[in-house]
Motif scaffolding. Structure first.
Motif, PDB file in Angstrom:
ATOM      1  N   UNK A   1     -16.292  11.661   4.163  1.00 49.57           N
ATOM      2  CA  UNK A   1     -15.075  12.410   4.530  1.00 49.57           C
ATOM      3  C   UNK A   1     -15.072  13.625   4.851  1.00 49.57           C
ATOM      4  N   UNK A   2     -16.326  14.349   4.750  1.00 47.08           N
ATOM      5  CA  UNK A   2     -16.488  15.876   4.884  1.00 47.08           C
ATOM      6  C   UNK A   2     -17.267  16.341   6.166  1.00 47.08           C
ATOM      7  N   UNK A   3     -17.749  15.139   7.176  1.00 49.48           N
ATOM      8  CA  UNK A   3     -18.709  15.100   8.260  1.00 49.48           C
ATOM      9  C   UNK A   3     -17.954  15.580   9.521  1.00 49.48           C
ATOM     10  N   UNK A   4     -16.668  15.785   9.684  1.00 49.81           N
ATOM     11  CA  UNK A   4     -16.009  15.974  10.607  1.00 49.81           C
ATOM     12  C   UNK A   4     -16.367  17.278  11.287  1.00 49.81           C
ATOM     13  N   UNK A   5     -16.180  17.213  12.776  1.00 51.81           N
ATOM     14  CA  UNK A   5     -16.243  18.655  13.557  1.00 51.81           C
ATOM     15  C   UNK A   5     -14.871  19.117  14.045  1.00 51.81           C
ATOM     16  N   UNK A   6     -14.661  20.219  14.184  1.00 49.10           N
ATOM     17  CA  UNK A   6     -15.320  21.493  13.632  1.00 49.10           C
ATOM     18  C   UNK A   6     -15.452  21.602  12.296  1.00 49.10           C
ATOM     19  N   UNK A   7     -16.489  22.093  11.515  1.00 41.38           N
ATOM     20  CA  UNK A   7     -16.796  22.173  10.315  1.00 41.38           C
ATOM     21  C   UNK A   7     -15.663  22.770   9.494  1.00 41.38           C
ATOM     22  N   UNK A   8     -15.708  22.324   8.046  1.00 50.56           N
ATOM     23  CA  UNK A   8     -14.651  22.728   7.480  1.00 50.56           C
ATOM     24  C   UNK A   8     -15.147  24.297   6.767  1.00 50.56           C
ATOM     25  N   UNK A   9     -13.912  24.592   6.220  1.00 54.40           N
ATOM     26  CA  UNK A   9     -14.325  26.098   5.510  1.00 54.40           C
ATOM     27  C   UNK A   9     -15.275  25.978   4.435  1.00 54.40           C
ATOM     28  N   UNK A  10     -15.320  24.967   3.736  1.00 57.28           N
ATOM     29  CA  UNK A  10     -16.453  24.552   2.687  1.00 57.28           C
ATOM     30  C   UNK A  10     -17.893  24.604   3.137  1.00 57.28           C
TER      31      UNK A  10
ATOM     32  N   UNK B   1     -24.578  27.715   7.710  1.00 58.64           N
ATOM     33  CA  UNK B   1     -24.094  27.658   9.171  1.00 58.64           C
ATOM     34  C   UNK B   1     -23.916  28.937   9.589  1.00 58.64           C
ATOM     35  N   UNK B   2     -24.668  29.015  10.933  1.00 53.77           N
ATOM     36  CA  UNK B   2     -24.427  30.404  11.603  1.00 53.77           C
ATOM     37  C   UNK B   2     -23.329  30.785  11.804  1.00 53.77           C
ATOM     38  N   UNK B   3     -22.408  29.947  12.581  1.00 50.93           N
ATOM     39  CA  UNK B   3     -21.063  30.397  13.085  1.00 50.93           C
ATOM     40  C   UNK B   3     -19.890  29.358  12.476  1.00 50.93           C
ATOM     41  N   UNK B   4     -18.697  29.539  12.467  1.00 45.75           N
ATOM     42  CA  UNK B   4     -17.687  28.733  11.980  1.00 45.75           C
ATOM     43  C   UNK B   4     -17.595  27.643  12.943  1.00 45.75           C
ATOM     44  N   UNK B   5     -17.990  27.988  14.240  1.00 43.39           N
ATOM     45  CA  UNK B   5     -17.876  26.852  15.190  1.00 43.39           C
ATOM     46  C   UNK B   5     -19.263  26.171  15.511  1.00 43.39           C
TER      47      UNK B   5
ATOM     48  N   UNK C   1     -18.908  17.276  -4.147  1.00 45.27           N
ATOM     49  CA  UNK C   1     -19.308  18.152  -3.179  1.00 45.27           C
ATOM     50  C   UNK C   1     -18.403  19.439  -3.078  1.00 45.27           C
ATOM     51  N   UNK C   2     -19.013  20.460  -2.830  1.00 39.91           N
ATOM     52  CA  UNK C   2     -18.222  21.867  -2.626  1.00 39.91           C
ATOM     53  C   UNK C   2     -17.646  22.377  -3.945  1.00 39.91           C
TER      54      UNK C   2
END
Length: 424
Positions: A375-384, A391-395, A421-422
């Protein structure tokens, strides 16, 4: 007594001539004469310029010492090694030293007087790493022979039967390697009359227009390595990969119809079997059996598909690889490599000198971890995900692929098998 009566004719002593006579052919290319000769590998050090990693030749790039060593070691291990010709140019007037014995179809055949100082008059256009590799491995074999003969002599003097047998066997092995250096030849193509400026241009053209072989193509054709063998087997038998692997390019990106590249599959196979970080040692390469090792990889991919619905949809052709890359981290080969490394740490066991295998309890634990992450693999990436620092960028739609970051993220994911996780 005539002072000349006992004078012997030494004219046949070729060591006092200006060069060595060898068979050669000559043809025209680009307005220049090109000579083709063959040279046994044991004469490379004496007759060809040897690249210096610390001081590149004029008009050539710096040679990579590690790359040259690896080639030399590969040649030593692989008796069926076949290589392309070495390419040289020279301002030495070879045509004036070429005695034509016959011609056919624009090619002259005859005897060439190659100057004794050919290592100083020839300039390398292509083949630096092979030349240095053969030079280094020849020196290594001769060094080992000297040591082996010395040890054999000491054992013989001491009448140590077992040591005599051991060192005699080693001397025989090294003698066979030295004979291989004497009987294996490499072809030399020598372009006559290139100026320094022309040499630099030709070298630049070689670098610019030579199409390199991708690692994906290497995986396909280099079947001596067990990882590549298993990767090919996986791509042919695992439903998720079958027909969705790019054998030409190293990356499947954007609108590509492929899910992954052959290089990516080989990386995943490697991390599943030896971890991340990990190393495929010569002992593993020798002792591991492809069939049970392939079963480990199959278990990993089955666990992936069973745990992540998006991958099941790709396998069932309900979701295209392009769409997966747009909506999920699972479209990133880097993420899959980290999951493979985590799977290895949790589920794979390697007993001494044996092929690794998956434990039932470990596989169950890995599947539970993957389902936690589902449940945590969606894009855009989560804050976690971004807060992990990988990850180089939030995007970003993929984590950093630097070795240190890959290792860190893999370790972090594996740790979640025993926590949420997290969780801080």
């Amino acid at each position: 007594m005539n002072g000349n009566a006992d004078v012997k004719d030494f004219s046949r002593l070729s060591g006092y001539e200006s060069g060595k006579k060898i068979k050669a052919s000559r043809y025209k290319l680009g307005g220049k004469s090109v000579f083709i000769v063959s040279l046994p590998l044991n004469l490379i050090s004496a007759h060809l310029p040897i690249p210096d990693p610390d001081e590149p030749f004029e008009g050539n790039r710096r040679v990579n010492l590690n790359h040259a060593k690896k080639f030399g070691e590969y040649w030593r291990q692989e008796e069926r090694c076949i290589t392309a010709p070495l390419l040289f140019d020279t301002m030495h007037p070879l045509s004036s030293e070429f005695e034509v014995e016959g011609s056919a179809g624009g090619i002259d055949f005859g005897e060439l007087l190659l100057p004794h100082n050919s290592n100083q008059v020839l300039d390398i256009l292509d083949g630096q790493h092979r030349i240095l590799g053969w030079h280094l491995i020849s020196g290594q074999i001769n060094k080992e022979m000297k040591e082996a003969r010395s040890n054999l002599s000491r054992a013989t003097s001491a009448n140590e039967t077992e040591s005599i047998i051991l060192w005699q066997r080693r001397v025989d092995e090294l003698r066979a390697e030295l004979q291989r250096l004497e009987t294996n030849f490499v072809t030399l193509q020598i372009v006559e009359g290139l100026t320094v400026e022309e040499h630099e241009q030709v070298f630049a053209d070689i670098v610019k227009y030579a199409k390199g072989i991708t690692k994906s193509v290497t995986v396909r054709f280099n079947q001596r390595e067990i990882v590549n063998q298993i990767a090919i087997e996986a791509m042919d038998t695992i439903p998720l990969l079958e027909g969705r692997t790019d054998f030409e390019k190293d990356r499947a990106t954007g609108s590509s119809e492929y899910l992954i590249s052959a290089k990516n599959v080989a990386d995943i196979v490697f991390h599943t079997l030896v971890g991340l970080p990990g190393r495929m040692t010569a002992k593993r390469e020798k002792n591991w059996q492809p069939a049970p090792a392939c079963q480990v990889v199959t278990s990993f991919f089955h666990t992936l598909v069973d745990s992540f619905p998006e991958l099941q949809q790709v396998q069932d052709e309900e979701l295209q690889p392009k769409e997966l890359r747009e909506k999920s981290l699972l479209g990133s080969p880097t993420v899959l490599r980290c999951l493979a490394g985590a799977f290895h740490g949790i589920a794979v066991v390697e007993e001494r000198d044996k092929t690794p295998h998956v434990t039932p309890s470990g596989q169950k634990k890995a599947e539970e971890l993957f389902k936690k992450l589902s449940g945590h693999m969606s894009l855009p990436i989560s804050d976690e995900w971004f807060a992990t620092g990988y990850f180089p960028e939030k995007t970003s739609n993929a984590p950093s692929s630097k070795t240190q970051d890959l290792n860190g993220l893999t370790k972090l994911i594996a740790s979640w098998a025993d926590s949420e996780p997290f969780a801080s």
